[in-house]
Design a protein around this motif. Structure first.
Motif, mmCIF file in Angstrom:
data_model
loop_
_atom_site.group_PDB
_atom_site.id
_atom_site.type_symbol
_atom_site.label_atom_id
_atom_site.label_comp_id
_atom_site.label_asym_id
_atom_site.label_seq_id
_atom_site.Cartn_x
_atom_site.Cartn_y
_atom_site.Cartn_z
ATOM 1 N N SER A 2 0.861 -1.158 -0.058
ATOM 2 C CA SER A 2 -0.068 0.009 -0.136
ATOM 3 C C SER A 2 0.813 1.264 0.067
ATOM 4 C CB SER A 2 -1.054 0.134 1.293
ATOM 5 O OG SER A 2 -1.561 -1.223 1.182
ATOM 6 N N PRO A 3 0.334 2.229 -0.679
ATOM 7 C CA PRO A 3 1.259 3.561 -0.566
ATOM 8 C C PRO A 3 1.085 4.064 0.589
ATOM 9 C CG PRO A 3 -0.889 3.968 -1.783
ATOM 10 C CD PRO A 3 -0.827 2.482 -1.230
ATOM 11 N N GLY A 4 2.297 4.672 1.218
ATOM 12 C CA GLY A 4 2.369 5.743 2.093
ATOM 13 C C GLY A 4 2.101 7.104 1.774
ATOM 14 N N PRO A 5 2.028 8.112 2.587
ATOM 15 C CA PRO A 5 1.973 9.683 2.011
ATOM 16 C C PRO A 5 3.091 9.931 1.103
ATOM 17 C CG PRO A 5 1.439 9.142 4.462
ATOM 18 C CD PRO A 5 1.870 8.043 4.184
ATOM 19 N N ASP A 6 4.307 9.366 1.489
ATOM 20 C CA ASP A 6 5.478 9.780 0.789
ATOM 21 C C ASP A 6 5.429 9.330 -0.516
ATOM 22 O OD1 ASP A 6 6.413 11.728 2.583
ATOM 23 O OD2 ASP A 6 7.830 10.020 3.316
ATOM 24 N N ASP A 7 4.923 8.021 -0.741
ATOM 25 C CA ASP A 7 4.714 7.131 -1.926
ATOM 26 C C ASP A 7 3.719 7.969 -2.678
ATOM 27 O OD1 ASP A 7 6.743 5.148 -1.167
ATOM 28 O OD2 ASP A 7 5.007 4.092 -0.082
ATOM 29 N N ARG A 8 2.586 8.037 -2.405
ATOM 30 C CA ARG A 8 1.704 9.020 -3.147
ATOM 31 C C ARG A 8 2.002 10.203 -3.656
ATOM 32 N NH1 ARG A 8 -4.706 10.009 -1.035
ATOM 33 N NH2 ARG A 8 -5.102 11.748 -2.515
ATOM 34 N N LYS A 9 3.142 10.986 -2.846
ATOM 35 C CA LYS A 9 3.375 12.177 -3.484
ATOM 36 C C LYS A 9 4.379 11.909 -4.677
ATOM 37 C CE LYS A 9 3.041 15.142 0.905
ATOM 38 N NZ LYS A 9 3.817 15.583 2.086
ATOM 39 N N LYS A 10 5.279 11.049 -4.455
ATOM 40 C CA LYS A 10 6.291 10.678 -5.198
ATOM 41 C C LYS A 10 5.248 10.167 -6.773
ATOM 42 C CE LYS A 10 10.007 9.145 -2.435
ATOM 43 N NZ LYS A 10 10.818 8.255 -1.888
ATOM 44 N N LEU A 11 4.465 9.397 -6.376
ATOM 45 C CA LEU A 11 3.651 8.893 -7.630
ATOM 46 C C LEU A 11 2.891 10.123 -8.416
ATOM 47 C CD1 LEU A 11 2.611 6.562 -9.252
ATOM 48 C CD2 LEU A 11 0.853 6.172 -7.577
ATOM 49 N N GLU A 12 2.359 10.926 -7.758
ATOM 50 C CA GLU A 12 1.463 12.217 -8.236
ATOM 51 C C GLU A 12 2.623 12.928 -8.935
ATOM 52 O OE1 GLU A 12 -0.272 14.272 -5.196
ATOM 53 O OE2 GLU A 12 -1.895 12.594 -5.052
ATOM 54 N N ALA A 13 3.851 13.037 -8.414
ATOM 55 C CA ALA A 13 4.885 13.711 -8.942
ATOM 56 C C ALA A 13 5.426 13.137 -10.309
ATOM 57 C CB ALA A 13 5.862 14.112 -8.210
ATOM 58 N N TYR A 14 5.575 11.897 -10.230
ATOM 59 C CA TYR A 14 5.817 11.220 -11.642
ATOM 60 C C TYR A 14 4.980 11.166 -12.620
ATOM 61 C CZ TYR A 14 6.888 7.723 -14.808
ATOM 62 O OH TYR A 14 7.175 6.588 -15.898
ATOM 63 N N LEU A 15 3.713 11.278 -11.971
ATOM 64 C CA LEU A 15 2.537 11.130 -13.375
ATOM 65 C C LEU A 15 2.341 12.589 -13.953
ATOM 66 C CD1 LEU A 15 -0.197 8.555 -11.536
ATOM 67 C CD2 LEU A 15 1.235 8.061 -13.819
ATOM 68 N N THR A 16 2.313 13.419 -13.258
ATOM 69 C CA THR A 16 2.289 14.799 -13.617
ATOM 70 C C THR A 16 3.250 15.082 -14.482
ATOM 71 O OG1 THR A 16 3.073 15.685 -11.413
ATOM 72 C CG2 THR A 16 0.585 15.337 -11.745
ATOM 73 N N ALA A 17 4.756 15.165 -14.165
ATOM 74 C CA ALA A 17 5.743 15.073 -14.838
ATOM 75 C C ALA A 17 5.722 14.350 -16.047
ATOM 76 C CB ALA A 17 7.097 14.820 -14.173
ATOM 77 N N GLU A 18 5.256 13.473 -16.361
ATOM 78 C CA GLU A 18 5.016 12.541 -17.547
ATOM 79 C C GLU A 18 3.850 12.868 -18.326
ATOM 80 O OE1 GLU A 18 8.034 10.927 -18.642
ATOM 81 O OE2 GLU A 18 9.066 11.599 -17.002
ATOM 82 N N SER A 19 3.010 13.597 -17.787
ATOM 83 C CA SER A 19 1.622 13.519 -18.452
ATOM 84 C C SER A 19 1.556 14.195 -19.888
ATOM 85 C CB SER A 19 0.897 14.436 -17.345
ATOM 86 O OG SER A 19 1.131 15.800 -17.511
ATOM 87 N N ARG A 20 2.695 14.941 -20.344
ATOM 88 C CA ARG A 20 2.742 15.635 -21.394
ATOM 89 C C ARG A 20 1.760 16.896 -21.674
ATOM 90 N NH1 ARG A 20 2.587 10.380 -25.448
ATOM 91 N NH2 ARG A 20 4.514 9.166 -24.812
ATOM 92 N N LEU A 21 1.267 17.241 -20.456
ATOM 93 C CA LEU A 21 0.407 18.331 -20.335
ATOM 94 C C LEU A 21 1.387 19.504 -19.837
ATOM 95 C CD1 LEU A 21 -2.724 16.682 -18.875
ATOM 96 C CD2 LEU A 21 -2.242 17.119 -21.271
ATOM 97 N N PRO A 22 0.999 20.606 -20.056
ATOM 98 C CA PRO A 22 -0.080 21.191 -21.222
ATOM 99 C C PRO A 22 0.330 20.768 -22.538
ATOM 100 C CG PRO A 22 1.179 22.990 -20.700
ATOM 101 C CD PRO A 22 1.606 22.151 -19.561
ATOM 102 N N GLY A 23 -0.418 20.348 -23.415
ATOM 103 C CA GLY A 23 -0.416 20.092 -24.842
ATOM 104 C C GLY A 23 -1.608 19.110 -25.204
ATOM 105 N N PRO A 24 -1.454 18.969 -26.369
ATOM 106 C CA PRO A 24 -2.672 18.595 -27.133
ATOM 107 C C PRO A 24 -3.177 17.090 -27.007
ATOM 108 C CG PRO A 24 -1.026 18.492 -28.763
ATOM 109 C CD PRO A 24 -0.232 19.175 -27.633
ATOM 110 N N ARG A 25 -2.104 16.222 -26.581
ATOM 111 C CA ARG A 25 -2.370 14.735 -26.377
ATOM 112 C C ARG A 25 -1.792 14.408 -24.985
ATOM 113 N NH1 ARG A 25 -0.263 9.907 -27.607
ATOM 114 N NH2 ARG A 25 -1.660 8.344 -28.351
#
Length: 259
Positions: A2-25
Motif C-alpha cells: 500500500s502507498p504511504g503519504p510519501d509514496d503517494r506524493k512521489k507517484l503524483e509527481a511522476y505522473l504529472t511530470a510525464e503527463s505531456r500536459l499542457p499539450g494537445p495529447r
C-alpha cells in the motif's frame, strides 16, 4: 503493498511530470499501463482512497491542460480496469465517479469517463451493459455522449452481439436528439453529443454492416437537420464509403431527393 503519504506524493509527481500536459495529447500509453496494473482483485484501502481522491479532483485544482488533470484521467481508467474485480459497493461508487466525469467541464476528463467504461467492457461486456442500463434512463446529453464514445470501440465490437447492442443504443440516442429544441441545441452538451455521433455510428456499422446500414437508412428518413448531418458524416467516413460504396450512395441519394 500500500502507498504511504510519501509514496503517494512521489507517484503524483511522476505522473504529472510525464503527463505531456499542457499539450494537445496526454500520455495515453502511461495512463493505460498504470490502469492495467490494477486489473486484479485485492486492491488495498489506501490505493482505493488515492484513486477515488484523484478521480474527484475538481477543475479548480486540476484545470484543463494542467498536468494535474492527468491524475483524474488516470484514475477513471484505473477504476474502470478494476471494476470487474471490485465489490458491489465499489462498483456502485466507480459507476458514480465515471458518471460525474462524463458531465465534467473538462473535455479530457469526459474522455476519461468514456475510456473507463471501455475498460469495463473489455473485461466483461455484460458488466458494461449493466452500467449503461442504469445510465440510460434520464441520461444527460454529456452522459449520452460518453455512452456513444464508449461503445464506438473496435475491441468491443468484435463480438456480434455487442455490435448489435451498440448500434441499438446509439440509434436510440440519435433518434432522441430530435426532442432537443431551442437554446439547448446551441449549447456545448448538444454540440459534443452530435460530434460524437458523427463518427461513432460508422465505427459500429463497419463492425456489423447489415444492422448498421439499416440504422443509417432509418435515421436518414428523419426530418431533423442535426440527424441528417450525423448520417452524412458517418457515410462520408472511409471505413464505410470505400468498402460499402453502393449502400452508402443509396442512402445519400435518398437524402438528396428529400432536399
Amino acid at each position: 503493498m500500500s502507498p504511504g503519504p510519501d509514496d503517494r506524493k512521489k507517484l503524483e509527481a511522476y505522473l504529472t511530470a510525464e503527463s505531456r500536459l499542457p499539450g494537445p495529447r496526454g500520455n495515453l500509453e502511461l495512463a493505460g499501463r498504470f490502469a492495467s496494473g490494477f486489473a486484479h482483485s485485492g486492491m488495498s484501502g489506501e490505493w482505493w482512497d488515492m484513486l477515488t481522491d484523484w478521480a474527484r479532483l475538481p477543475s479548480a485544482e486540476a484545470g484543463t491542460g494542467d498536468p494535474r488533470e492527468f491524475l483524474p484521467f488516470c484514475a477513471c481508467l484505473t477504476l474502470g480496469a478494476h471494476y470487474s474485480f471490485a465489490s458491489p459497493a465499489q462498483r456502485q461508487e466507480i459507476a458514480s465517479i465515471l458518471r460525474a466525469a462524463a458531465n465534467d467541464s473538462r473535455w479530457r476528463t469526459r474522455e476519461a469517463a468514456a475510456m473507463g467504461l471501455q475498460c469495463i467492457g473489455e473485461a466483461d461486456f455484460g458488466l458494461l451493459a449493466d452500467v449503461l442500463a442504469q445510465w440510460k434512463s434520464g441520461a444527460s446529453l454529456l452522459e449520452q455522449r460518453a455512452i456513444v464514445a464508449a461503445l464506438a470501440h473496435p475491441p468491443l465490437l468484435k463480438d456480434r452481439e455487442a455490435a448489435v447492442y451498440a448500434l441499438g443504443l446509439a440509434g436510440e440516442i440519435t433518434e432522441s436528439i430530435v426532442e432537443v429544441t431551442g437554446p439547448e441545441r446551441k449549447a456545448e452538451p448538444f454540440r459534443v453529443l452530435c460530434k460524437g455521433l458523427e463518427y461513432a455510428l460508422s465505427v459500429m456499422a463497419a463492425a456489423e454492416p447489415g444492422a448498421g446500414f439499416e440504422l443509417l437508412s432509418r435515421l436518414a428518413s428523419l426530418d431533423d437537420p442535426a440527424v441528417i448531418r450525423i448520417v452524412k458524416s458517418n457515410l462520408g467516413k472511409s471505413r464505410l464509403s470505400r468498402k460499402y460504396g453502393p449502400q452508402t450512395a443509396a442512402i445519400l441519394a435518398g437524402i438528396d431527393n428529400k432536399s
